[in-house]
Design an enzyme around this catalytic site. Structure first.
Site, mmCIF file in Angstrom:
data_model
loop_
_atom_site.group_PDB
_atom_site.id
_atom_site.type_symbol
_atom_site.label_atom_id
_atom_site.label_comp_id
_atom_site.label_asym_id
_atom_site.label_seq_id
_atom_site.Cartn_x
_atom_site.Cartn_y
_atom_site.Cartn_z
ATOM 1 N N SER A 93 -9.805 1.612 2.893
ATOM 2 C CA SER A 93 -8.975 2.395 2.014
ATOM 3 C C SER A 93 -7.905 1.589 1.272
ATOM 4 O O SER A 93 -7.356 2.078 0.284
ATOM 5 C CB SER A 93 -8.274 3.493 2.823
ATOM 6 O OG SER A 93 -7.397 2.934 3.775
ATOM 7 N N SER A 113 -9.908 -0.698 7.154
ATOM 8 C CA SER A 113 -9.348 -0.576 5.803
ATOM 9 C C SER A 113 -8.614 -1.797 5.272
ATOM 10 O O SER A 113 -8.223 -1.810 4.104
ATOM 11 C CB SER A 113 -8.416 0.630 5.721
ATOM 12 O OG SER A 113 -9.186 1.794 5.577
ATOM 13 N N LYS A 127 0.845 -1.206 0.000
ATOM 14 C CA LYS A 127 0.000 0.000 0.000
ATOM 15 C C LYS A 127 0.873 1.246 0.000
ATOM 16 O O LYS A 127 1.898 1.294 0.703
ATOM 17 C CB LYS A 127 -0.896 -0.028 1.242
ATOM 18 C CG LYS A 127 -1.926 1.092 1.308
ATOM 19 C CD LYS A 127 -2.782 0.971 2.578
ATOM 20 C CE LYS A 127 -3.926 1.975 2.596
ATOM 21 N NZ LYS A 127 -4.766 1.851 3.819
#
Ligand code: GLN
Length: 495
Positions: A155, A179, A80
């Site tokens: 997210s 997330s 990420k």
């Protein structure tokens, strides 16, 4: 010809270790898969082809020389874009950090590299991890590989989509209020939010520091446990890192669910829960009983206040954390006549709508006169929720419920209604506020063919029992990891 992209991380590691395929072949197969599919999925902000192939070649050389290899040797890993990678752009999904190249690696990235996982790219995300759909990325939305008209969740939507699209067998995400778990649920993956403090946050760009945790995405429980084992270590550079050896996450994985007590959270089956999610989750709970677990209904009476408490605490912390983006130290700068004008122009141009909304809510909640009514009150609720969990765990080994109230929703469906978006986190934020481990396990498809996830939660540092129950249920459910979607996204046939 072995079809490498459908293999699990463990299979790939074993193939590489046995010399049946080279790490270079494994990396090449996944990079080709990304280049063939990512125009549609949008999981990656950038791929690291040269670095990945160089690392893979080094692994192959060391294997040939008889040297020791790390426990994930040759396994492609997507990271990420909230985790710092030295010399490689790290944007947090924001314009304000669009060209930022950190001078250091996050601790979790260092551990993954030392385990010889091959980092193949940085994944898309909601800006500063604020969002539940990946549509708040400043760059482009990520799409759900199961249905390209739908969101992957957020997210960590890029990390989830990458693993679901067979672009990588493993990914790192972060979870502040859901997330990892919610995108794992929407993309049919295993996703684990560890106990707060189990994984170092050093080098993780901060959103809400008392909640943020790094964790794994995988297509199987064992793969997720392996990656978590690699990154779960004490770290003197993170003052909230737990300063003792982590629990052994792999030892009892196959011990089954027989005799364990599983609590089903009554408050997680109320209004707003989609019928298809309710059905699959209820069936999964029945399967647990069939595996010998003692299933009981439990109550977390303050859980319904989790969402409002979270949406005060997280914005409050981010309003403080994001003060550092001032146009001076790093990232974007928009010039202005005075330093104040420069800062206002920089922040105005650099932050997206959702980030600005949170900064304003958080600044307000922390301001003199309102602090007690909002921030302090939310902290009291947080304590009550943690006590609810303690009370239930006095009698239960793990507790379960849905991870998210809905399956993947269409792109754009909730972008004009922040509250509707926030409501997708209703079941994930309580565990975050309490700091306990929680994870998603895919348990089937709804009537639209979209994945449904079960959430499992355990007491602090009881990841082993949580993963063990998940592993038992995973075997019983037999969830297929073949994505639905256009031709280019269909899983290449296995060997
Ligand atoms: N969707 C939640 C939010 O927008 C959780 C985000 C996260 O866990 N990073 O804050």
């Amino acid at each position: 010809m072995i079809d490498l992209v459908t293999r699990s991380a463990l299979e790939l590691r074993d193939l590489v270790a046995a010399g049946e395929v080279s790490a270079v072949d494994v990396a090449t197969a996944h990079l080709e898969r990304i280049h063939a599919t990512d125009e549609r999925v949008g999981a990656f902000l950038r791929t690291l082809d040269d670095e990945a192939l160089a690392h893979a070649a080094d692994i192959d050389r060391r294997r040939a020389a008889g040297e020791d290899l790390g426990m994930l040797a040759g396994v492609p890993l997507a990271v990420k874009d909230l985790l710092c990678t030295r010399g490689v752009e790290t944007t947090a999904g924001s314009r304000i950090l669009a060209d930022y190249r950190p001078p250091y690696d996050a601790t979790a990235v260092i551990h993954a590299r030392e385990a010889d996982a091959v980092i193949i790219g940085k994944t898309n995300m909601d800006e500063f991890a604020m969002g539940s759909s990946c549509e708040n990325s400043a760059f482009f939305p990520t799409r759900n590989p199961w249905d390209l008209g739908r969101v992957p969740g957020g997210s960590s939507g890029g990390s989830a989509a990458a693993v679901a699209a067979f672009q990588a067998p493993l990914a790192l995400g972060t979870d502040t209020g859901g997330s990892i778990r919610q995108p794992a649920s929407l993309c049919g993956l295993v996703g684990v939010k560890p106990t707060y403090g189990l994984v170092s946050r050093y080098g993780l760009i901060a959103f809400a520091s008392s909640l943020d945790q790094i964790g794994p995405f995988a297509r199987t429980v064992v793969d997720a446990a392996e990656l978590l084992t690699v990154i779960a270590r004490p770290d003197p550079r993170d003052s909230t890192s737990i300063p003792k050896p982590p629990p052994n996450l792999l030892a009892g994985l196959d011990d089954g669910a027989d005799g364990l007590r599983v609590g089903v959270v009554a408050e997680f089956f109320g209004d707003g829960l989609e019928a298809g999610v309710r059905t699959r989750v209820t069936e999964a709970v029945e399967r647990l009983a069939g595996l010998g677990a003692d299933v009981v209904e439990v109550s977390l009476p303050h859980a319904p206040y989790g969402l409002p408490a979270y949406y005060l605490i997280a914005p409050s912390e981010c309003s403080s954390n994001l003060a550092r983006y001032d146009g001076v130290r790093y990232g974007l700068r928009e010039e202005g006549a005075t330093s104040a004008a420069m800062m206002a122009a920089t922040r105005g141009a650099g932050f997206g709508t959702e980030v600005k909304r949170r900064l304003m809510i958080g600044t307000y909640a922390l301001s003199a006169g309102y602090y007690d009514a909002y921030y302090a009150q939310a902290q009291r609720v947080r304590t009550l929720i943690a006590r609810d969990f303690d009370a239930v765990f006095a009698n239960c080994d793990v507790i379960v419920g849905p991870t998210a109230p809905t399956a993947a929703f269409p792109l754009g469906a909730k972008t004009d209604d922040p509250l509707a978006m926030y409501l997708n986190d209703i079941y994930s934020v309580p565990a975050s506020l309490a700091g306990i481990p929680a994870m998603n396990l895919p348990v089937g498809l709804d009537d639209d063919g979209l994945p449904v996830g079960l959430q499992l939660m355990a007491p602090m540092l009881d990841e082993p029992v949580m993963l063990r129950v998940a592993r038992a249920l995973e075997a019983a459910v037999g969830f297929a990891t073949t994505p639905r979607g256009p031709e280019a996204l269909e899983a290449p046939a296995a060997a």
